[in-house]
Write a protein that holds these residues in place. Structure first.
Motif, short mmCIF file in Angstrom:
data_model
loop_
_atom_site.label_atom_id
_atom_site.label_comp_id
_atom_site.label_asym_id
_atom_site.label_seq_id
_atom_site.Cartn_x
_atom_site.Cartn_y
_atom_site.Cartn_z
N GLY A 7 -50.70 16.46 -60.93
CA GLY A 7 -51.24 17.25 -61.92
C GLY A 7 -52.64 17.22 -61.73
N GLY A 8 -53.47 16.14 -61.28
CA GLY A 8 -54.77 16.15 -61.43
C GLY A 8 -55.67 17.11 -60.50
N GLY A 9 -56.92 17.20 -61.04
CA GLY A 9 -57.83 18.24 -60.35
C GLY A 9 -59.27 18.18 -60.60
N LEU A 10 -59.94 19.26 -60.33
CA LEU A 10 -61.19 19.37 -60.59
C LEU A 10 -61.32 20.40 -61.80
N VAL A 11 -62.00 20.00 -62.80
CA VAL A 11 -62.07 20.60 -64.07
C VAL A 11 -63.44 20.68 -64.74
N GLN A 12 -63.98 21.79 -65.19
CA GLN A 12 -65.24 21.62 -65.99
C GLN A 12 -65.35 21.02 -67.47
N PRO A 13 -66.27 20.61 -67.65
CA PRO A 13 -66.35 19.96 -69.02
C PRO A 13 -65.75 20.59 -70.07
N GLY A 14 -65.26 20.30 -70.97
CA GLY A 14 -64.38 20.99 -71.88
C GLY A 14 -63.06 21.74 -71.75
N GLY A 15 -62.67 21.74 -70.48
CA GLY A 15 -61.51 22.36 -69.99
C GLY A 15 -60.30 21.29 -70.21
N SER A 16 -59.09 21.61 -69.78
CA SER A 16 -57.82 21.07 -70.01
C SER A 16 -56.97 20.94 -68.51
N LEU A 17 -56.16 19.85 -68.56
CA LEU A 17 -55.21 19.50 -67.54
C LEU A 17 -53.96 18.83 -68.20
N ARG A 18 -52.99 19.08 -67.20
CA ARG A 18 -51.73 18.36 -67.75
C ARG A 18 -51.20 17.79 -66.62
N LEU A 19 -51.05 16.36 -66.88
CA LEU A 19 -50.67 15.54 -65.60
C LEU A 19 -49.11 15.26 -66.06
N SER A 20 -48.31 15.09 -65.01
CA SER A 20 -46.82 14.57 -65.03
C SER A 20 -46.57 13.52 -64.28
N CYS A 21 -45.66 12.87 -64.87
CA CYS A 21 -45.03 11.69 -64.27
C CYS A 21 -43.67 11.62 -64.17
N ALA A 22 -43.08 11.90 -63.09
CA ALA A 22 -41.61 12.21 -62.83
C ALA A 22 -41.06 10.78 -62.39
N ALA A 23 -40.26 10.35 -63.56
CA ALA A 23 -39.34 9.19 -63.09
C ALA A 23 -38.01 9.23 -62.57
N SER A 24 -37.78 8.12 -61.73
CA SER A 24 -36.21 8.39 -61.23
C SER A 24 -35.95 6.83 -60.89
N GLY A 25 -34.57 6.82 -60.67
CA GLY A 25 -33.88 5.42 -60.48
C GLY A 25 -33.32 5.21 -62.01
N ARG A 71 -42.80 13.81 -73.67
CA ARG A 71 -41.62 13.40 -72.82
C ARG A 71 -40.52 14.51 -72.64
N ASP A 72 -40.16 14.98 -71.75
CA ASP A 72 -38.96 15.81 -71.36
C ASP A 72 -37.89 15.15 -70.95
N ASP A 73 -36.75 14.89 -71.76
CA ASP A 73 -35.59 14.11 -71.51
C ASP A 73 -34.78 14.76 -70.48
N ALA A 74 -34.79 15.85 -70.37
CA ALA A 74 -33.86 16.67 -69.42
C ALA A 74 -34.36 16.41 -67.94
N SER A 75 -35.54 16.24 -67.63
CA SER A 75 -36.11 16.13 -66.39
C SER A 75 -36.73 14.64 -66.09
N ASP A 76 -36.53 13.90 -67.16
CA ASP A 76 -37.11 12.38 -67.20
C ASP A 76 -38.59 12.45 -66.62
N THR A 77 -39.46 13.27 -67.22
CA THR A 77 -40.79 13.38 -67.02
C THR A 77 -41.53 13.20 -68.00
N VAL A 78 -42.67 12.59 -68.20
CA VAL A 78 -43.87 12.13 -69.16
C VAL A 78 -44.87 12.88 -68.84
N TYR A 79 -45.52 13.73 -69.83
CA TYR A 79 -46.58 14.40 -69.48
C TYR A 79 -47.83 14.01 -70.35
N LEU A 80 -49.13 14.30 -69.83
CA LEU A 80 -50.38 13.79 -70.57
C LEU A 80 -51.10 15.16 -70.45
N GLN A 81 -51.07 15.70 -71.86
CA GLN A 81 -51.79 16.82 -72.10
C GLN A 81 -53.58 16.55 -72.33
#
Length: 126
Positions: A7-25, A71-81
């Motif tokens: 979910g990373g990338g280039l964004v202008q100051p004041g902008g938004s991004l959402r990172l995802s962390c998909a867990a498995s195992g 956190r989304d329990d259905a997909s075992d994913t943690v987000y950082l907005q």
């Protein structure tokens, strides 16, 4: 245990991004998942953490009010907005998991998390 950050990338100051962390195992062994970041020439630092089962969260003072971990329990994913991004937020962001129970607040130190994913680059620039 595997963690995949994206979910990373280039964004202008004041902008938004959402990172995802998909867990498995063996995710049912997790106690908490955290986000850390490392800027060039600086030490890796804590950003936010969330309890794997429950609602407890913890944030670094520098991101309180701007970043939200969830956190989304259905997909075992943690987000950082990440909102209201600043150039100082530029870093490689890593997600990490802890399996050992510990009293609240959720831990902030690198050595408190045993499992790490690869990083995703976030660049805040105009």
């Amino acid at each position: 245990v595997q963690l995949q950050a994206s979910g990373g990338g280039l964004v202008q100051p004041g902008g938004s991004l959402r990172l995802s962390c998909a867990a498995s195992g063996r995710t049912n062994s997790y106690y908490a998942v955290g986000w850390f970041r490392q800027a060039p020439g600086k030490d890796r630092e804590f950003v936010a953490a969330i309890r794997w089962a429950g609602v407890a969260t913890n944030y670094a003072d520098s991101v309180k009010g701007r970043f939200t971990i969830s956190r989304d329990d259905a997909s075992d994913t943690v987000y950082l907005q990440m909102n209201s991004l600043k150039p100082d937020d530029t870093a490689v962001y890593y997600c990490a998991a802890r399996a050992t129970l510990t009293p609240l607040p959720l831990p902030k130190k690198i050595h408190d998390y045993a499992y790490w994913g690869q990083g995703t680059q976030v660049t805040v620039s105009s």
